[in-house]
Design an enzyme around this catalytic site. Structure first.
Site, PDB file in Angstrom:
ATOM      1  N   GLU A  46       0.824  -1.219   0.000  1.00 60.66           N
ATOM      2  CA  GLU A  46       0.000   0.000   0.000  1.00 60.66           C
ATOM      3  C   GLU A  46       0.854   1.263   0.000  1.00 60.66           C
ATOM      4  O   GLU A  46       0.477   2.268  -0.604  1.00 60.66           O
ATOM      5  CB  GLU A  46      -0.990  -0.020   1.165  1.00 60.66           C
ATOM      6  CG  GLU A  46      -2.008  -1.158   1.083  1.00 60.66           C
ATOM      7  CD  GLU A  46      -2.767  -1.237  -0.248  1.00 60.66           C
ATOM      8  OE1 GLU A  46      -3.093  -0.178  -0.827  1.00 60.66           O
ATOM      9  OE2 GLU A  46      -3.040  -2.363  -0.700  1.00 60.66           O
ATOM     10  N   HIS A  94       1.788   2.117  -3.441  1.00 61.50           N
ATOM     11  CA  HIS A  94       0.706   2.787  -4.177  1.00 61.50           C
ATOM     12  C   HIS A  94       0.737   4.311  -4.004  1.00 61.50           C
ATOM     13  O   HIS A  94       0.101   5.019  -4.776  1.00 61.50           O
ATOM     14  CB  HIS A  94      -0.658   2.254  -3.749  1.00 61.50           C
ATOM     15  CG  HIS A  94      -1.015   0.961  -4.411  1.00 61.50           C
ATOM     16  ND1 HIS A  94      -0.894   0.756  -5.771  1.00 61.50           N
ATOM     17  CD2 HIS A  94      -1.501  -0.194  -3.892  1.00 61.50           C
ATOM     18  CE1 HIS A  94      -1.287  -0.470  -6.048  1.00 61.50           C
ATOM     19  NE2 HIS A  94      -1.657  -1.071  -4.933  1.00 61.50           N
TER      20      HIS A  94
END
Length: 162
Positions: A16, A19
């Protein structure tokens, strides 16, 4: 705490966090190029593990990606990364866009060498920050950084030539 020192502990956090760059700062123009978000984030987990825990952790992560891709292939499904059709399941979509995407980046890393590969990732990110991208944009950035014609690799792994 000993558990936090294990390579698998922070997979989701590393994915994450990746990202923040590939998915948020630079995002795909359409679902067809979704592998650029997920494949790069999945590859970056492996690269982070290599940095934090050594080459065997990187290899172990890629072996997991290879196993997921092989399960999709065993079910009769393997498509190019930028395929625009429907997937039979979320698991198979992930095997292609996440796992095959990460494996393609590992392939490029080996083909181009460390310096050219990482220069290409930096170029792609910097040139497209705040924008949407396609697989072609990624190819162009990697070719400029490496001085190589990557059309053969991109045809084999990425493009839907059907």
């Amino acid at each position: 705490d000993r558990e936090r020192q294990q390579p698998d502990y922070a997979w989701v956090i590393a994915h994450e966090m990746a990202h923040q760059w590939w998915g948020n700062l630079v995002t795909c123009a359409s679902w067809q190029d979704f592998w650029l978000n997920e494949g790069i984030a999945t590859f970056m987990v492996a690269a982070w593990k290599e940095h934090a825990f050594g080459p065997s952790a990187y290899q172990e992560e890629l072996e997991g990606a290879q196993r997921r891709l092989e399960r999709a292939r065993a079910s009769g499904f393997d498509k190019p990364l930028a395929w625009s059709g429907a997937y039979p399941s979320l698991g198979i979509r992930r095997a292609i866009q996440y796992s095959k995407g990460a494996l393609f980046l590992d392939h490029l890393r080996k083909e181009l060498g460390e310096e050219a590969f990482w220069n290409g990732i930096r170029r792609f990110t910097r040139e497209h920050a705040g924008k949407t991208v396609t697989s072609h944009d990624f190819q162009v950035a990697m070719e400029k950084a490496s001085g190589s014609d990557l059309s053969s690799s991109f045809r084999k792994w990425v493009h839907d030539d059907s």
